[in-house]
Design a protein around this motif. Structure first.
Motif, PDB file in Angstrom:
ATOM      1  N   UNK A  47      61.666 -32.655 -17.154  1.00  0.00           N
ATOM      2  CA  UNK A  47      62.696 -32.952 -18.146  1.00  0.00           C
ATOM      3  C   UNK A  47      62.241 -34.031 -19.126  1.00  0.00           C
ATOM      4  N   UNK A  48      61.353 -34.922 -18.680  1.00  0.00           N
ATOM      5  CA  UNK A  48      60.890 -36.011 -19.541  1.00  0.00           C
ATOM      6  C   UNK A  48      60.019 -35.506 -20.686  1.00  0.00           C
ATOM      7  N   UNK A  49      59.496 -34.307 -20.556  1.00  0.00           N
ATOM      8  CA  UNK A  49      58.738 -33.729 -21.654  1.00  0.00           C
ATOM      9  C   UNK A  49      57.229 -33.797 -21.467  1.00  0.00           C
ATOM     10  N   UNK A  50      56.527 -33.119 -22.378  1.00  0.00           N
ATOM     11  CA  UNK A  50      55.080 -32.999 -22.271  1.00  0.00           C
ATOM     12  C   UNK A  50      54.330 -34.301 -22.404  1.00  0.00           C
ATOM     13  N   UNK A  51      54.855 -35.234 -23.197  1.00  0.00           N
ATOM     14  CA  UNK A  51      54.129 -36.491 -23.404  1.00  0.00           C
ATOM     15  C   UNK A  51      54.019 -37.293 -22.113  1.00  0.00           C
ATOM     16  N   UNK A  52      55.073 -37.282 -21.276  1.00  0.00           N
ATOM     17  CA  UNK A  52      55.011 -37.997 -20.001  1.00  0.00           C
ATOM     18  C   UNK A  52      54.094 -37.281 -19.022  1.00  0.00           C
ATOM     19  N   UNK A  53      54.180 -35.959 -18.979  1.00  0.00           N
ATOM     20  CA  UNK A  53      53.310 -35.187 -18.087  1.00  0.00           C
ATOM     21  C   UNK A  53      51.843 -35.357 -18.472  1.00  0.00           C
ATOM     22  N   UNK A  54      51.567 -35.341 -19.769  1.00  0.00           N
ATOM     23  CA  UNK A  54      50.191 -35.513 -20.228  1.00  0.00           C
ATOM     24  C   UNK A  54      49.655 -36.877 -19.809  1.00  0.00           C
ATOM     25  N   UNK A  55      50.480 -37.914 -19.967  1.00  0.00           N
ATOM     26  CA  UNK A  55      50.048 -39.253 -19.555  1.00  0.00           C
ATOM     27  C   UNK A  55      49.842 -39.328 -18.053  1.00  0.00           C
ATOM     28  N   UNK A  56      50.748 -38.752 -17.279  1.00  0.00           N
ATOM     29  CA  UNK A  56      50.669 -38.819 -15.818  1.00  0.00           C
ATOM     30  C   UNK A  56      49.451 -38.092 -15.273  1.00  0.00           C
ATOM     31  N   UNK A  57      48.928 -37.145 -16.041  1.00  0.00           N
ATOM     32  CA  UNK A  57      47.717 -36.425 -15.626  1.00  0.00           C
ATOM     33  C   UNK A  57      46.465 -37.112 -16.163  1.00  0.00           C
ATOM     34  N   UNK A  58      46.507 -37.537 -17.427  1.00  0.00           N
ATOM     35  CA  UNK A  58      45.313 -38.121 -18.055  1.00  0.00           C
ATOM     36  C   UNK A  58      45.023 -39.525 -17.546  1.00  0.00           C
ATOM     37  N   UNK A  59      46.054 -40.342 -17.367  1.00  0.00           N
ATOM     38  CA  UNK A  59      45.850 -41.741 -16.989  1.00  0.00           C
ATOM     39  C   UNK A  59      45.066 -41.904 -15.691  1.00  0.00           C
ATOM     40  N   UNK A  60      45.418 -41.188 -14.606  1.00  0.00           N
ATOM     41  CA  UNK A  60      44.630 -41.376 -13.379  1.00  0.00           C
ATOM     42  C   UNK A  60      43.176 -40.946 -13.518  1.00  0.00           C
ATOM     43  N   UNK A  61      42.928 -39.923 -14.316  1.00  0.00           N
ATOM     44  CA  UNK A  61      41.546 -39.471 -14.491  1.00  0.00           C
ATOM     45  C   UNK A  61      40.730 -40.497 -15.274  1.00  0.00           C
ATOM     46  N   UNK A  62      41.329 -41.041 -16.334  1.00  0.00           N
ATOM     47  CA  UNK A  62      40.647 -42.076 -17.117  1.00  0.00           C
ATOM     48  C   UNK A  62      40.453 -43.340 -16.275  1.00  0.00           C
ATOM     49  N   UNK A  63      41.512 -43.765 -15.609  1.00  0.00           N
ATOM     50  CA  UNK A  63      41.434 -44.986 -14.806  1.00  0.00           C
ATOM     51  C   UNK A  63      40.502 -44.816 -13.610  1.00  0.00           C
ATOM     52  N   UNK A  64      40.479 -43.607 -13.035  1.00  0.00           N
ATOM     53  CA  UNK A  64      39.562 -43.353 -11.928  1.00  0.00           C
ATOM     54  C   UNK A  64      38.108 -43.476 -12.364  1.00  0.00           C
ATOM     55  N   UNK A  65      37.795 -42.947 -13.551  1.00  0.00           N
ATOM     56  CA  UNK A  65      36.427 -43.072 -14.075  1.00  0.00           C
ATOM     57  C   UNK A  65      36.078 -44.535 -14.342  1.00  0.00           C
ATOM     58  N   UNK A  66      37.042 -45.286 -14.911  1.00  0.00           N
ATOM     59  CA  UNK A  66      36.819 -46.719 -15.148  1.00  0.00           C
ATOM     60  C   UNK A  66      36.577 -47.453 -13.835  1.00  0.00           C
ATOM     61  N   UNK A  67      37.378 -47.144 -12.825  1.00  0.00           N
ATOM     62  CA  UNK A  67      37.225 -47.801 -11.532  1.00  0.00           C
ATOM     63  C   UNK A  67      35.897 -47.486 -10.880  1.00  0.00           C
TER      64      UNK A  67
END
Length: 331
Positions: A237-257
């Motif tokens: 219900x929150x929309x695509x922008x929240x889903x996109x962030x919830x998927x992209x953020x862990x992948x980006x942060x995981x690579x940084x970590x």
């Protein structure tokens, strides 16, 4: 692919999937609330005790660089998340700060999942990573609230009236909430107790806090699978922008970590854990602190994103992915 298959077919992940299936089938299956509470206390205390016993035998010179790397991640992740959520996704100041706090902080349950994964895969890691977990829990929350305050302060008109969409965040109240939270007290308290008693003192309780750990984790993830499936509707219900962030953020942060862990001199297993911690999102400590400091934020956004999207993504796909990437770096 063998590591990915091992992760997908591990008992904890399968139990998580069973919980999600039970929710989809509208089953009355639930872990009773008192049992779930007791299991969560057990898991947090167990990882604290084990980490403290290992930390007691760790030299400060070996711990300093990884600790500095963890703090750097805790400061940088909420910064980029806040800017991306504001500038690219168009979230309000309150919602952007709330999500940045959740995604900059860490999930103790995701930590437990990656430690269990490494044990099954036979990949060793530094014993002090539990201390790293505790170290990363609060800084991001402070950074996110400070960012919210800076944006508010910078948006006052000439008469001094605030035009931002949030009230003044209370840092003191939020920090007190984090420090007094169950997860923080059990982790830090367990670290202290484990550090005092050492490995010799842990021996009498090893059958309970060690041998039974995986079984209790399966029970815990069974209930989390149900809860995550229940939150899925809110994420959609929150929309695509929240889903996109919830998927992209862990992948980006995981690579940084992962890259930060390797640069800090961590072993392959330690780097995988740091990557997983960076990729995780808090749904225990951060919600309580944000609720006090940013009451205007939509709590459903952060909980749905962290619990219904990011947590299962990390457990099912992320951890074996970070392990595979670590294999390329370390071998």
């Amino acid at each position: 692919m063998s590591l990915a298959s091992a992760a997908l077919l591990s008992p904890p992940v399968l139990c998580f999937g069973l919980g999600a299936l039970a929710c989809a089938l509208r089953s009355n299956l639930r872990v009773p609330a008192p049992v779930f509470e007791a299991v969560s206390i057990y898991l947090l205390l167990a990882i604290g005790l084990k980490g403290g016993a290992e930390l007691a035998e760790t030299r400060w010179v070996d711990f300093a660089a990884p600790a500095g790397a963890a703090l750097a991640l805790g400061l940088f992740i909420p910064l980029w998340c806040f800017l991306a959520l504001r500038q690219a996704a168009g979230f309000s100041v309150a919602d952007a700060a709330s999500l940045a706090a959740h995604y900059g902080s860490v999930s103790a349950v995701t930590f437990i999942a990656v430690v269990s994964y490494l044990a099954q895969a036979g990949i060793p890691h530094e014993g002090f990573m539990t201390a790293i977990l505790a170290l990363m829990e609060a800084p991001a929350i402070v950074v996110a609230l400070l960012l919210a305050r800076m944006v508010r302060d910078g948006s006052e008109d000439r008469s001094g009236a605030a035009t931002a969409d949030i009230a003044q965040p209370s840092l003191g109240a939020a920090l007190r909430e984090v420090v007094s939270s169950k997860s923080f007290l059990l982790l830090v308290g367990g670290l202290a107790i484990g550090g005092v008693i050492g490995k010799a003192g842990m021996a009498p309780v090893q059958p309970f806090f060690g041998d039974l750990f995986l079984g209790f984790l399966c029970l815990f993830l069974l209930e989390l699978g149900i809860v995550a499936a229940e939150k899925a509707d809110e994420a959609w219900k929150a929309g695509g922008r929240l889903l996109a962030f919830a998927i992209a953020a862990p992948l980006v942060n995981g690579a940084l970590g992962l890259l930060t862990g390797a640069a800090a001199g961590l072993s392959e297993g330690g780097a995988i854990i740091l990557a997983t911690l960076a990729a995780s999102a808090s749904y225990i400590a951060a919600p309580a602190a944000v609720r006090l400091a940013l009451p205007q934020a939509n709590a459903a956004y952060a909980l749905a994103a962290s619990l219904a999207v990011t947590f299962p993504l990390n457990v099912v796909i992320g951890i074996p992915l970070y392990a595979a990437l670590a294999g390329l770096i370390y071998r």
